[in-house]
Enzyme design. Structure first.
Site, PDB file in Angstrom:
ATOM      1  N   LYS A 183       0.846  -1.207   0.000  1.00 22.17           N
ATOM      2  CA  LYS A 183       0.000   0.000   0.000  1.00 22.17           C
ATOM      3  C   LYS A 183       0.880   1.255   0.000  1.00 22.17           C
ATOM      4  O   LYS A 183       0.677   2.168  -0.787  1.00 22.17           O
ATOM      5  CB  LYS A 183      -0.875   0.014   1.248  1.00 22.17           C
ATOM      6  CG  LYS A 183      -1.532   1.352   1.552  1.00 22.17           C
ATOM      7  CD  LYS A 183      -2.447   1.320   2.749  1.00 22.17           C
ATOM      8  CE  LYS A 183      -1.761   1.694   4.016  1.00 22.17           C
ATOM      9  NZ  LYS A 183      -1.584   3.120   4.290  1.00 22.17           N
ATOM     10  N   ASN A 184       1.903   1.270   0.904  1.00 24.45           N
ATOM     11  CA  ASN A 184       2.672   2.503   1.107  1.00 24.45           C
ATOM     12  C   ASN A 184       3.741   2.727   0.062  1.00 24.45           C
ATOM     13  O   ASN A 184       4.529   3.668   0.160  1.00 24.45           O
ATOM     14  CB  ASN A 184       3.262   2.531   2.528  1.00 24.45           C
ATOM     15  CG  ASN A 184       2.159   2.692   3.560  1.00 24.45           C
ATOM     16  OD1 ASN A 184       1.024   3.023   3.203  1.00 24.45           O
ATOM     17  ND2 ASN A 184       2.455   2.407   4.800  1.00 24.45           N
TER      18      ASN A 184
ATOM     19  N   CYS B 247      -4.869  12.429  12.292  1.00 22.79           N
ATOM     20  CA  CYS B 247      -5.718  11.222  12.380  1.00 22.79           C
ATOM     21  C   CYS B 247      -5.554  10.705  13.808  1.00 22.79           C
ATOM     22  O   CYS B 247      -4.917  11.320  14.640  1.00 22.79           O
ATOM     23  CB  CYS B 247      -5.272  10.201  11.340  1.00 22.79           C
ATOM     24  SG  CYS B 247      -3.654   9.554  11.689  1.00 22.79           S
TER      25      CYS B 247
ATOM     26  N   ARG C 194       0.307  14.554  12.417  1.00 25.00           N
ATOM     27  CA  ARG C 194       0.634  14.279  11.005  1.00 25.00           C
ATOM     28  C   ARG C 194       0.839  15.579  10.222  1.00 25.00           C
ATOM     29  O   ARG C 194       0.194  15.857   9.244  1.00 25.00           O
ATOM     30  CB  ARG C 194      -0.466  13.434  10.350  1.00 25.00           C
ATOM     31  CG  ARG C 194      -0.926  12.234  11.134  1.00 25.00           C
ATOM     32  CD  ARG C 194       0.105  11.145  11.307  1.00 25.00           C
ATOM     33  NE  ARG C 194       0.553  10.559  10.074  1.00 25.00           N
ATOM     34  CZ  ARG C 194      -0.060   9.536   9.461  1.00 25.00           C
ATOM     35  NH1 ARG C 194      -1.160   9.035   9.967  1.00 25.00           N
ATOM     36  NH2 ARG C 194       0.425   9.028   8.337  1.00 25.00           N
TER      37      ARG C 194
ATOM     38  N   ASP D  96       4.809  20.187   7.547  1.00 27.76           N
ATOM     39  CA  ASP D  96       5.733  21.337   7.536  1.00 27.76           C
ATOM     40  C   ASP D  96       7.060  20.996   6.856  1.00 27.76           C
ATOM     41  O   ASP D  96       7.648  21.821   6.151  1.00 27.76           O
ATOM     42  CB  ASP D  96       5.975  21.826   8.961  1.00 27.76           C
ATOM     43  CG  ASP D  96       6.411  20.714   9.899  1.00 27.76           C
ATOM     44  OD1 ASP D  96       5.803  19.616   9.833  1.00 27.76           O
ATOM     45  OD2 ASP D  96       7.363  20.901  10.653  1.00 27.76           O
TER      46      ASP D  96
HETATM   47  C1  EPZ Z   1       4.051   6.948   6.346  1.00 35.83           C
HETATM   48  O1  EPZ Z   1       3.306   8.054   6.817  1.00 35.83           O
HETATM   49  C2  EPZ Z   1       3.086   5.775   6.292  1.00 35.83           C
HETATM   50  N1  EPZ Z   1       1.945   6.099   5.425  1.00 35.83           N
HETATM   51  C3  EPZ Z   1       2.560   5.447   7.688  1.00 35.83           C
HETATM   52  O2  EPZ Z   1       1.802   4.251   7.568  1.00 35.83           O
HETATM   53  C4  EPZ Z   1       3.746   5.162   8.619  1.00 35.83           C
HETATM   54  O3  EPZ Z   1       3.265   4.918   9.916  1.00 35.83           O
HETATM   55  C5  EPZ Z   1       4.676   6.379   8.619  1.00 35.83           C
HETATM   56  O4  EPZ Z   1       5.121   6.634   7.265  1.00 35.83           O
HETATM   57  C6  EPZ Z   1       5.910   6.157   9.488  1.00 35.83           C
HETATM   58  O5  EPZ Z   1       6.611   5.031   9.048  1.00 35.83           O
HETATM   59  C7  EPZ Z   1       2.088   6.036   4.090  1.00 35.83           C
HETATM   60  O6  EPZ Z   1       3.163   5.750   3.573  1.00 35.83           O
HETATM   61  C8  EPZ Z   1       0.868   6.340   3.274  1.00 35.83           C
HETATM   62  P1  EPZ Z   1       6.216  10.439   8.174  1.00 35.83           P
HETATM   63  P2  EPZ Z   1       3.956   9.547   6.705  1.00 35.83           P
HETATM   64  O7  EPZ Z   1       6.120  11.620   7.292  1.00 35.83           O
HETATM   65  O8  EPZ Z   1       4.679   9.663   5.419  1.00 35.83           O
HETATM   66  C9  EPZ Z   1       6.047  13.770  11.586  1.00 35.83           C
HETATM   67  C10 EPZ Z   1      -0.061   2.875   7.732  1.00 35.83           C
HETATM   68  O9  EPZ Z   1      -0.510   2.309   8.728  1.00 35.83           O
HETATM   69  N2  EPZ Z   1       6.101  14.719  10.460  1.00 35.83           N
HETATM   70  O10 EPZ Z   1       7.454   9.579   8.147  1.00 35.83           O
HETATM   71  O11 EPZ Z   1       2.877  10.508   7.015  1.00 35.83           O
HETATM   72  C11 EPZ Z   1       4.688  13.055  11.632  1.00 35.83           C
HETATM   73  O12 EPZ Z   1       3.766  13.847  12.343  1.00 35.83           O
HETATM   74  C12 EPZ Z   1       0.393   4.313   7.849  1.00 35.83           C
HETATM   75  O13 EPZ Z   1       0.103   2.343   6.606  1.00 35.83           O
HETATM   76  C13 EPZ Z   1       6.178  16.078  10.741  1.00 35.83           C
HETATM   77  O14 EPZ Z   1       6.198  16.495  11.898  1.00 35.83           O
HETATM   78  O15 EPZ Z   1       4.996   9.462   7.905  1.00 35.83           O
HETATM   79  C14 EPZ Z   1       5.016  11.754  12.330  1.00 35.83           C
HETATM   80  O16 EPZ Z   1       4.997  11.962  13.730  1.00 35.83           O
HETATM   81  C15 EPZ Z   1       0.080   4.894   9.209  1.00 35.83           C
HETATM   82  N3  EPZ Z   1       6.203  16.955   9.700  1.00 35.83           N
HETATM   83  C16 EPZ Z   1       6.457  11.460  11.875  1.00 35.83           C
HETATM   84  O17 EPZ Z   1       6.987  12.689  11.362  1.00 35.83           O
HETATM   85  C17 EPZ Z   1       6.158  16.549   8.390  1.00 35.83           C
HETATM   86  O18 EPZ Z   1       6.188  17.399   7.465  1.00 35.83           O
HETATM   87  C18 EPZ Z   1       6.528  10.396  10.775  1.00 35.83           C
HETATM   88  O19 EPZ Z   1       5.867  10.915   9.675  1.00 35.83           O
HETATM   89  C19 EPZ Z   1       6.074  15.162   8.129  1.00 35.83           C
HETATM   90  C20 EPZ Z   1       6.049  14.255   9.183  1.00 35.83           C
END
Ligand code: EPZ
Length: 431
Positions: free
Chosen positions: A22-23, A118, A123, A126
């Site tokens: 999916k991801n 969510c 999420r 920035d």
């Molecule tokens: C991806 O989300 C996955 N989703 C998530 O899977 C997964 O849990 C996550 O990566 C971490 O591995 C998809 O790929 C569609 P991040 P993403 O940007 O890209 C913070 C599932 O169950 N952050 O690595 O959104 C954020 O708030 C889903 O399949 C910022 O602060 O993850 C989080 O705490 C759930 N600012 C952390 O970083 C930003 O601009 C990780 O986020 C971006 C992120």
């Protein structure tokens, strides 16, 4: 809303085949916007989130044909005529925000609704926006939308503006930010380096797809990705096969660890989830790779051992497998501690698990698990995709009947989840 009814304590045995990731699929679908010609994607999972991304692309006038029986998705981006990702779809699935990078590249501008938080956390995006600015774009927020454009003056005169390559240092190895910035940089003028980049295997899959389109990109899967902008991508037709889903693989490995007698998990790539498999082995489960893409799992008769888990970006323990390993540890005698370092609120499922007799206490970012002998079936809720999968696993191992409600969360990310479990011997049905 649909639900599952599970009668627990059945032994799982036999073979299960893991679907496409999916991801990875969601991002590669967004990246297909960059192509001039037809894109054929194979091993695309038939799940709700893919259907939502199809809807998002159709609102941009991208033409798509999804052959769900054969998991083949044909994408024709040549008639794309909009750079706006609609609010109701971005709200429904935050991964829609990943059309921003490709649209910024394609049109020099993008208007995308601010994705909500969510259940598992705020999420933010920035880091995405800061990276776009470093590539020369200007961002401003208006009426719940992020407007982002390359040099607006140039767009006015020549109708199009390119981004400019830059050295970008991410504050956090965000997967979404890494992906969006890769897609924004592949046609930017000059060289881009993304440092402190996310290293998950899905990033490698996206980098491989972009290279197949003709992008000049190296270092995908490392924390420093180097990109040289090109002027065209995907002329002619492109054919690409999506990698198997590591999180689905881990979910079935955990199910087999709970109630399995020689379960073969096919298309489970050990080194994509190495630390997870090592932890399962440390607990005392019989688990071993069989060839490059199969993992064989059995629950042994001997007493299992508690372990501690700390989730981290890859190659650390994947946060998406934290809820499922918590179910296994909840019935392992002794004290296990799980520390969630990626999201601020990913223990929502614990309350539901305790209603099934688990003994877990939350202390900030830590879940302190005292293993119990047996869980007992109860009506529970799926709070999000991976928490929902964890509740199903709890139902499989619990004594008696478990009802899992709000399974639409689970159907977002697992293809034929209950049918695959039934084939292995689980007593699970949809109501
Ligand atoms: C991806 O989300 C996955 N989703 C998530 O899977 C997964 O849990 C996550 O990566 C971490 O591995 C998809 O790929 C569609 P991040 P993403 O940007 O890209 C913070 C599932 O169950 N952050 O690595 O959104 C954020 O708030 C889903 O399949 C910022 O602060 O993850 C989080 O705490 C759930 N600012 C952390 O970083 C930003 O601009 C990780 O986020 C971006 C992120």
């Amino acid at each position: 809303m649909p639900g599952y009814v599970i009668n627990g304590r059945k032994t799982l045995t036999g073979r299960v085949k893991i679907s496409g990731a999916k991801n990875s699929a969601l991002k590669i679908m967004a990246a297909a916007i960059l192509a001039d010609g037809l894109v054929t994607l194979r091993n695309v999972p038939d799940i709700e989130d893919v259907n939502t991304m199809v809807e998002v692309l159709r609102t941009l006038n991208v033409r798509l044909d999804f052959d769900k029986n054969n998991n083949i998705l044909e994408i024709d981006p040549s008639m794309i005529n909009s750079y706006e990702a609609p609010y109701e779809l971005v709200r429904k699935m935050r991964a829609s925000v990943l059309v921003a990078g490709p649209l910024l590249t394609k049109f020099g501008k993008v208007k995308v609704a601010i994705p909500g938080g969510c259940n598992i956390g705020a999420r933010q995006i920035d880091i995405h926006l800061k990276g776009f600015e470093e590539l020369g774009a200007k961002n401003y927020i208006e009426h719940g939308y992020i407007n982002c454009s390359a040099d607006i003056k140039k767009i006015k005169t020549s109708g199009k503006a390119n981004l400019k390559g830059a050295i970008i240092n991410l504050d956090f190895p965000s997967r979404g930010a890494t992906e969006n910035l890769m897609m924004a940089a592949v046609m930017a003028e000059g060289h881009t380096v993304i440092n402190n980049a996310a290293c998950e295997k899905e990033i490698v899959d996206l980098a491989n797809f972009l290279s197949t389109l003709g992008a000049e990109i190296e270092g995908g899967g490392t924390d420093s990705i180097k990109i040289t902008g090109v002027s065209k991508l995907g002329s002619g037709s492109t054919d690409y096969t999506i990698m198997p889903d590591s999180i689905e693989a881990g979910t079935f490995i955990a199910a087999a660890a709970l109630c399995g007698k020689k379960v073969e998990v096919q298309d489970a790539v050990w080194n994509n989830i190495e630390i997870f498999c090592q932890k399962i082995k440390e607990i005392g489960i019989d688990i071993s790779p069989a060839g490059g893409r199969t993992v064989v799992v059995s629950r042994p008769k001997k007493v299992l051992k508690p372990v501690n888990i700390s989730t981290l970006p890859y190659p650390g323990f994947p946060t998406d497998l934290q809820p499922v390993i918590a179910v296994l540890l909840s019935v392992v005698p002794g004290l296990s501690i799980i520390t969630e370092n990626v999201f601020e609120n990913r223990f929502m499922y614990v309350e539901e698990l305790n209603r099934m007799g688990a003994n877990i206490k939350i202390d900030g970012h830590h879940a302190v698990i005292n293993g119990v002998k047996m869980l007992s079936g109860a009506p529970v809720k799926a709070f999000d995709l991976r928490a929902g999968a964890a509740m199903v696993l709890a139902g499989l191992v619990a004594e008696g009947t478990t009802e899992v409600y709000d399974i639409q969360h689970i159907q977002r990310g697992y293809e034929n989840f209950h049918s695959k479990l039934r084939v292995l011997g689980a007593d699970i049905s949809v109501v």
